[in-house]
Design an enzyme around this catalytic site. Structure first.
Site, PDB file in Angstrom:
ATOM      1  N   GLY A  96      12.090  33.217  64.495  1.00 48.78           N
ATOM      2  CA  GLY A  96      12.062  32.166  65.642  1.00 48.78           C
ATOM      3  C   GLY A  96      13.509  32.182  66.616  1.00 48.78           C
ATOM      4  N   LYS A 150      23.787  38.052  79.492  1.00 44.21           N
ATOM      5  CA  LYS A 150      24.887  37.390  78.975  1.00 44.21           C
ATOM      6  C   LYS A 150      26.233  38.004  79.315  1.00 44.21           C
ATOM      7  CE  LYS A 150      22.029  35.762  75.031  1.00 44.21           C
ATOM      8  NZ  LYS A 150      21.347  35.823  74.040  1.00 44.21           N
ATOM      9  N   GLY A 152      18.886  29.574  68.406  1.00 43.87           N
ATOM     10  CA  GLY A 152      18.247  28.447  67.607  1.00 43.87           C
ATOM     11  C   GLY A 152      18.563  27.117  68.425  1.00 43.87           C
TER      12      GLY A 152
HETATM   13  N1  HSE Z   1      16.738  35.951  72.020  1.00 40.37           N
HETATM   14  C1  HSE Z   1      18.114  35.558  71.961  1.00 40.37           C
HETATM   15  C2  HSE Z   1      18.585  36.308  70.686  1.00 40.37           C
HETATM   16  C3  HSE Z   1      18.441  34.159  71.711  1.00 40.37           C
HETATM   17  O1  HSE Z   1      17.657  37.011  69.852  1.00 40.37           O
HETATM   18  O2  HSE Z   1      19.841  36.308  70.627  1.00 40.37           O
HETATM   19  C4  HSE Z   1      18.591  33.449  72.918  1.00 40.37           C
HETATM   20  O3  HSE Z   1      19.728  33.833  73.820  1.00 40.37           O
END
Ligand code: HSE
Length: 429
Positions: A186, A204, A301
């Site tokens: 998830g 990011k 999460g």
């Molecule tokens: N999909 C991203 C990850 C989480 O796997 O880190 C949300 O930024």
């Protein structure tokens, strides 16, 4: 006691995590800030998602009912995606509302316009939850390190990619199997190509670097490579040479210009980021007075990300209700410089040549590396089955990216050497 109304738009993983946080810990805003937070409305296109669990909650289907409500000064956008989220944030800012979002893809794409709009309207657009989930890293670079010049940021900013590489390293799993596991746990994006091809990390690091360096960085200009080419054999060879594969997002100032990259790197096993396993995220920051510091935690999460939404809410409440002065300015989006050209950055490299079995292959490889001024550290040939191509691994001394790329292009043009031969960069602590 002061009362502040908030509107929540979107009740998915993070939205419902935030709801639970407010139910359990909303009292903390009262205790610590002396303010009652009232979740006045939730907008959700499937209202039953909320009402089946919380029948007394005020739920609307159309987010405009929150945007148009003059009694709600703070809007929390947690719908994800681009188009609707853009419309929500823009219309809320235009109405003079503060906005909290977890949407890094949207901010990376439209952040320059939206941050500018927020400044014009004298409201805040807060986004702690958009970078590394529960790790309060935006607060660290904007506030905690305010007395420092941030020199370098490098981190593991995608939990899915880190989970896959960990499983491939520790369980000798194939890429697809590890990806399926990550998705079932998830934390993968709806479109997992953003996770495994580096796009999510690029979103990011460009946001984090923009705030650290005080200029807007366009994520589309970042060198971005994902982990889809990494094989279990490469991981095994890297490990036997003392390295571990990690998808590293990094940003540093070189000659005053930001160099921003995302790629699967080889880290020496003693590097602080090398021990970050599974879906964890970590950010390593070097700054001039604090020196090196490491921030580790859950990058995804519902609950962890909700914690960062609540952190932004706490800041806004202090600002608008308690009218605290001296708030740190938002990013100056008009301040831009060209990125430092990544072709001029030097790395040690790990080349992986996939070759036929015949005389002259080593000569071509070593000859072309030498012609490009690249010094070989070690050579290893992994070759178990004579009917199959051989794997030739070559570690080299630091060289500029443009030289390494040129050497690779020339070598794969030689007879008997596969075009899917590649290199990975080694990052020292
Ligand atoms: N999909 C991203 C990850 C989480 O796997 O880190 C949300 O930024």
């Amino acid at each position: 006691m002061e009362r502040v109304k908030i509107g929540l738009i979107g009740f998915g993983t993070v939205g419902s995590g935030f709801y639970s946080l407010m139910e359990k810990n909303g009292i903390r805003f009262k205790e610590k800030l002396g303010v009652n937070i009232e979740l006045a409305k939730i907008a959700e296109i499937e209202p039953d998602k909320v009402l089946s669990a919380f029948p007394n909650q005020k739920v609307v289907q159309n987010f405009k009912e929150i945007i148009e409500d003059p009694d709600i000064p703070i809007v929390i956008e947690l719908v994800g995606g681009i188009d609707t989220a853009y419309e929500i944030i823009k219309s809320a800012l235009l109405k003079g509302k503060h906005v909290i979002t977890a949407n890094k893809a949207l901010l990376a794409l439209h952040g320059d316009e939206l941050f500018r709009l927020a400044r014009e309207k004298r409201v805040k657009l807060k986004f702690e939850a958009s970078v590394c989930g529960g790790i309060p890293i935006i607060k660290v670079v904007r506030e905690s390190l305010i007395g420092n010049r941030v020199e370098r940021i490098s981190g593991i900013m995608n939990g899915t990619a880190n989970y896959i590489l960990t499983r491939m390293t520790e369980e000798q799993m194939g890429f697809q199997e590890a990806l399926r596991e990550a998705q079932s746990r998830g934390f993968a994006e709806r479109d997992p190509s953003l996770d495994v091809e580096g796009g999510d990390s690029a979103h990011k690091i460009s946001l984090l670097a923009s705030f650290s360096f005080g200029q807007w960085i366009d994520y589309r200009k970042v060198l971005c490579e994902g982990i889809t080419t990494v094989t279990p054999e490469e991981i095994e060879f890297a490990s036997s040479s003392g390295f571990i594969f990690k998808l590293i997002a990094s940003a540093e100032l070189i000659n005053g210009r930001p160099a921003v990259t995302v790629f699967p790197a080889l880290l020496p096993k003693e590097h602080p980021l090398a021990s970050v396993r599974n879906e964890s995220n970590a950010v390593f920051i070097s700054s001039d007075f604090a020196g090196p510091s490491l921030y580790l935690g859950r990058g995804a999460g519902g609950n962890a990300t909700a914690s960062s939404v609540a952190s932004d809410l706490g800041d806004l409440v202090q600002r608008i209700v308690l009218k605290t002065k001296g708030d740190i300015a938002q990013i100056e989006t008009s301040n831009r410089s060209e990125l430092y050209p990544y072709q001029d950055i030097s790395y040690r490299y790990f080349f992986h040549f996939i070759t036929e079995n015949r005389p002259g292959i080593w000569a071509a490889v070593t000859g072309l590396l030498a012609e490009n001024g690249i010094n070989i550290e070690s050579v290893h040939q992994k070759w178990e089955d004579r009917s199959k191509p051989s794997n030739l691994y070559v570690l080299v001394d630091p060289a500029e990216e443009k030289k390494a790329k040129k050497a690779l292009n020339e070598i794969v043009s030689s007879q008997g050497i596969s075009e899917s031969s590649r290199f990975y960069r080694i990052i020292q602590p």
